[in-house]
Write a protein that holds these residues in place. Structure first.
Motif, PDB file in Angstrom:
ATOM      1  N   TRP A  64     -21.269  28.352   8.147  1.00  0.00           N
ATOM      2  CA  TRP A  64     -21.862  28.441   6.814  1.00  0.00           C
ATOM      3  C   TRP A  64     -22.439  27.105   6.362  1.00  0.00           C
ATOM      4  O   TRP A  64     -23.431  27.069   5.628  1.00  0.00           O
ATOM      5  CB  TRP A  64     -20.858  28.988   5.801  1.00  0.00           C
ATOM      6  N   PHE A  67     -25.864  26.859   7.738  1.00  0.00           N
ATOM      7  CA  PHE A  67     -26.787  27.718   6.996  1.00  0.00           C
ATOM      8  C   PHE A  67     -27.186  27.071   5.675  1.00  0.00           C
ATOM      9  O   PHE A  67     -28.365  27.069   5.298  1.00  0.00           O
ATOM     10  CB  PHE A  67     -26.147  29.079   6.739  1.00  0.00           C
ATOM     11  N   ALA A  71     -30.870  25.807   4.857  1.00  0.00           N
ATOM     12  CA  ALA A  71     -31.624  26.326   3.717  1.00  0.00           C
ATOM     13  C   ALA A  71     -32.181  25.190   2.870  1.00  0.00           C
ATOM     14  O   ALA A  71     -33.355  25.209   2.466  1.00  0.00           O
ATOM     15  CB  ALA A  71     -30.731  27.231   2.874  1.00  0.00           C
ATOM     16  N   GLY A  75     -35.361  25.473   5.248  1.00  0.00           N
ATOM     17  CA  GLY A  75     -35.929  26.736   4.796  1.00  0.00           C
ATOM     18  C   GLY A  75     -36.581  26.682   3.426  1.00  0.00           C
ATOM     19  O   GLY A  75     -37.794  26.859   3.279  1.00  0.00           O
ATOM     20  N   VAL A  76     -35.783  26.443   2.406  1.00  0.00           N
ATOM     21  CA  VAL A  76     -36.316  26.404   1.048  1.00  0.00           C
ATOM     22  C   VAL A  76     -37.279  25.236   0.883  1.00  0.00           C
ATOM     23  O   VAL A  76     -38.338  25.364   0.259  1.00  0.00           O
ATOM     24  CB  VAL A  76     -35.164  26.319   0.028  1.00  0.00           C
ATOM     25  N   ALA A 183     -31.523  28.018  11.258  1.00  0.00           N
ATOM     26  CA  ALA A 183     -31.079  28.643  10.014  1.00  0.00           C
ATOM     27  C   ALA A 183     -32.207  28.701   8.997  1.00  0.00           C
ATOM     28  O   ALA A 183     -32.450  29.737   8.364  1.00  0.00           O
ATOM     29  CB  ALA A 183     -29.882  27.885   9.440  1.00  0.00           C
ATOM     30  N   GLY A 184     -32.927  27.591   8.848  1.00  0.00           N
ATOM     31  CA  GLY A 184     -34.028  27.570   7.906  1.00  0.00           C
ATOM     32  C   GLY A 184     -35.153  28.510   8.307  1.00  0.00           C
ATOM     33  O   GLY A 184     -35.729  29.211   7.464  1.00  0.00           O
ATOM     34  N   LEU A 187     -34.135  32.157   7.737  1.00  0.00           N
ATOM     35  CA  LEU A 187     -34.157  32.449   6.307  1.00  0.00           C
ATOM     36  C   LEU A 187     -35.580  32.710   5.816  1.00  0.00           C
ATOM     37  O   LEU A 187     -35.820  33.589   4.978  1.00  0.00           O
ATOM     38  CB  LEU A 187     -33.539  31.281   5.541  1.00  0.00           C
ATOM     39  N   LEU A 188     -36.527  31.977   6.358  1.00  0.00           N
ATOM     40  CA  LEU A 188     -37.920  32.097   5.924  1.00  0.00           C
ATOM     41  C   LEU A 188     -38.640  33.296   6.530  1.00  0.00           C
ATOM     42  O   LEU A 188     -39.579  33.825   5.919  1.00  0.00           O
ATOM     43  CB  LEU A 188     -38.683  30.825   6.302  1.00  0.00           C
TER      44      LEU A 188
END
Length: 313
Positions: A64, A67, A71, A75-76, A183-184, A187-188
């Motif tokens: 986690w 992740f 993110a 990702g974000v 992970a990023g 997520l995207l």
């Protein structure tokens, strides 16, 4: 110790210098109107390659944590970065993003117990002023969504930097970098498909070259250097190096696009460099104790753990 610190600073500085090419690559090589696709292609392939090379998966709480860090750092942040790049002139996006060192300084004081000095605050404000002089143009178009994306990108990246320092991964550096990129990217991916649809059926050679550059150089290499710097340097020191991005972007605009440089831009560049020097010179050798009072691992020892460990899979 001093030579080790200077070498670490120089290697870490390569990452934001590379990121300074993002705006040029985005506007000149990538297809218009596909910021989320650009973010996915930049992150996911590079992350998969790094995980395959290191043959390490997260364990325990690092599922986690990887992740969350992926993110925030990938990702974000990538999504907001490319939205800002498409909706704002580069100067506006860079000026808003220049608040990141100030945010990192404040978060580090609250979460890591770092001392928040007046010198740091002055250097951070000077950095924003220098970047605005360097890249902001009179009458620049202000798009509300673009400004919000640029500010949000600075916030999530600052949070990711501080948490990366708080959560030190036991895995090799390249493995940790790969986890975050995967992970990023994952997520995207669904967001990009829902918002922008399927990728173009026939990307041009220029598109492919731009995506390859961003994935290999802008992500795999640059983020490995960046996360290494965060491991070895105080987070506030590392984040000030991010001010090199608009400096490089301006230089590339002058060299590659024939953009004119003004006296105000030259002064802005000097202010940016001055804030960088002030931020890095504020620390003196303080022995081997960290801010929390626990023994600090030497740079050489930490660097040794960054080598890929192929004996554990």
């Amino acid at each position: 110790m001093l030579s080790n610190r200077v070498g670490t600073l120089l290697l870490t500085a390569l990452a934001p210098a590379v990121w300074g090419t993002t705006y040029l690559v985005t506007t000149e090589l990538l297809p218009p109107g596909r910021p989320l696709l650009a973010a996915v292609v930049r992150a996911l392939p590079a992350g998969i390659v790094l995980v395959a090379v290191t043959r390490r998966l997260p364990g325990g709480v690092w599922w986690w944590r990887a992740f969350v860090l992926g993110a925030l750092n990938i990702g974000v942040f990538f999504a907001l970065l490319f939205v800002a790049a498409y909706r704002l002139p580069g100067g506006v996006a860079a000026t808003v993003g220049a608040i990141q060192p100030l945010l990192v300084a404040l978060l580090s004081a609250g979460l890591l117990g770092e001392r928040l000095s007046a010198r740091t605050l002055i250097a951070a404000v000077a950095g924003v002023a220098g970047v605005s002089l360097l890249v902001l143009r009179a009458g620049a178009r202000l798009d509300a969504l673009g400004v919000a994306a640029a500010a949000g990108g600075a916030v999530v990246m600052a949070t990711g930097i501080v948490l990366s320092k708080r959560w030190v991964s036991p895995a090799p550096l390249l493995a940790t970098t790969g986890w975050q990129l995967v992970a990023g990217g994952l997520l995207l991916l669904p967001v990009a498909l829902l918002a922008e649809g399927a990728p173009p059926a026939a990307p041009t050679a220029a598109n492919l070259a731009g995506y390859a550059y961003l994935a290999v150089i802008g992500s795999a290499l640059a983020y490995a250097l960046w996360f290494r710097g965060i491991r070895l340097l105080p987070p506030t020191d590392a984040t000030f190096l991010g001010l090199l991005s608009p400096l490089v972007a301006t230089a590339l605009g002058w060299l590659a696009l024939g953009q004119e440089l003004t006296a105000a831009q030259g002064f802005g560049a000097l202010v940016v460099l001055g804030s960088l020097v002030a931020a890095q010179s504020r620390r003196r050798a303080t022995g081997t104790k960290s801010t929390s009072g626990t023994p600090r691992t030497s740079p050489a020892a930490v660097a040794a753990t960054d080598l890929p460990d192929t004996t554990r899979s």
